[in-house]
Design a protein around this motif. Structure first.
Motif, mmCIF file in Angstrom:
data_model
loop_
_atom_site.group_PDB
_atom_site.id
_atom_site.type_symbol
_atom_site.label_atom_id
_atom_site.label_comp_id
_atom_site.label_asym_id
_atom_site.label_seq_id
_atom_site.Cartn_x
_atom_site.Cartn_y
_atom_site.Cartn_z
ATOM 1 N N THR A 59 0.806 -1.220 0.000
ATOM 2 C CA THR A 59 0.000 0.000 0.000
ATOM 3 C C THR A 59 0.837 1.267 0.000
ATOM 4 N N SER A 73 -8.979 -0.937 -1.631
ATOM 5 C CA SER A 73 -8.458 0.101 -0.731
ATOM 6 C C SER A 73 -7.308 -0.446 0.105
ATOM 7 N N GLU A 75 -7.145 -0.368 3.289
ATOM 8 C CA GLU A 75 -7.760 -1.110 4.396
ATOM 9 C C GLU A 75 -8.139 -2.520 3.964
ATOM 10 N N GLU A 76 -8.623 -2.648 2.740
ATOM 11 C CA GLU A 76 -9.003 -3.972 2.243
ATOM 12 C C GLU A 76 -7.783 -4.854 2.000
ATOM 13 N N TYR A 78 -5.042 -4.802 3.889
ATOM 14 C CA TYR A 78 -4.708 -5.298 5.226
ATOM 15 C C TYR A 78 -5.679 -6.400 5.653
ATOM 16 N N SER A 79 -6.962 -6.180 5.401
ATOM 17 C CA SER A 79 -7.972 -7.169 5.787
ATOM 18 C C SER A 79 -7.782 -8.473 5.022
#
Length: 271
Positions: A59, A73, A75-76, A78-79
């Motif tokens: 990222t 994203s 965040e996605e 990382y998830s």
């Protein structure tokens, strides 16, 4: 998930953008993270420690905003890695499955010619033994050299050393994968001569039916067609370009290509 491998100027972008016209396929712009992630994970065996580093690296790349961010994203990412298998293949499957989901597609893939230069590291970390599918496009090295002479980013004297790189990297991938069901070799010359047949073979590997829209050159790569490196992307497939090197390369360069990359030229049917 699949990876489209190929040397620079081998038709990787042409094949990628043709596949991108299929309603069930999404391939983002060219990325720069796969080889680096392979090196990170190859040096850190503890996934609990490397997971956050891998996510941060992906990222934080300079091109994340233009390549992956339109589809997934930070965040996605990382998830996705929180539930990914602790392998390079696991990382890629997690990220590209989410990219496919976010775009309403069945399959997502990656296309980055530079990754072929790291083929040994990708093999060491188990990527070539994974369930990821591999499309491998090759082009006669003489045609590549002729094409490299026409782009501004090609360094002077590339015809001296590139044939050796082409020989080693493409042979390595092909020797490692040729007998496996998740690998398909596509010659650039066959793609431009009979795109319907070549693209049908590609979609069959990906578990999808052929779609006529992949042949629509007028819809191909509207964002890239003004790039100096991709001036022909919006044109119909051009079989006459397959042997254009015969009129542009000197006999000395042709002989050098044959002397330094003859093994791969024979394997791929160019000698």
């Amino acid at each position: 998930m699949f990876i489209l491998f190929g040397s620079p100027r081998s038709g990787t972008t042409l094949l990628k953008e043709s596949l991108n016209l299929h309603p069930e396929i999404i391939i983002p712009f060219q990325t720069t993270f796969i080889s680096a992630v392979a090196h990170i994970m190859g040096s850190m065996s503890d996934w609990s420690k490397s997971r956050a580093l891998v996510a941060q690296f992906i990222t934080s790349t300079d091109d994340f905003a233009s390549t992956l961010a339109p589809h997934i994203s930070a965040e996605e990412v990382y998830s996705a890695l929180n539930s990914a298998a602790p392998t390079v293949a696991g990382v890629l499957n997690a990220i590209y499955s989410k990219i496919a989901e976010n775009n309403g597609k069945s399959v997502a893939g990656d296309k980055t010619p530079d990754d072929l230069l790291s083929i040994r590291k990708l093999e060491e970390v188990g990527l070539l033994g994974s369930d990821i599918k591999f499309l491998h496009i090759v082009r006669d090295v003489r045609g590549i050299i002729s094409s490299l002479h026409n782009v501004s980013w090609s360094p002077p004297g590339i015809e001296e050393y590139f044939p050796r790189l082409w020989n080693y990297t493409n042979l390595h991938l092909h020797r490692a994968m040729a007998s496996k069901p998740n690998y398909l070799l596509v010659r650039y010359e066959d793609l431009v001569a009979n795109p319907r047949e070549a693209l049908t073979r590609c979609t069959e590997l990906l578990g999808l039916p052929f779609d006529e829209r992949m042949l629509d050159h007028a819809s191909r790569a509207p964002v890239l067609r003004h790039d100096q490196s991709h001036q022909n992307l919006s044109l119909p497939f051009q079989p006459e370009r397959a042997n254009s090197w015969e009129k542009t390369l000197s006999p000395e360069i042709v002989r050098h290509c044959r002397d330094t990359s003859g093994e791969a030229m024979r394997v791929f049917g160019y000698l």
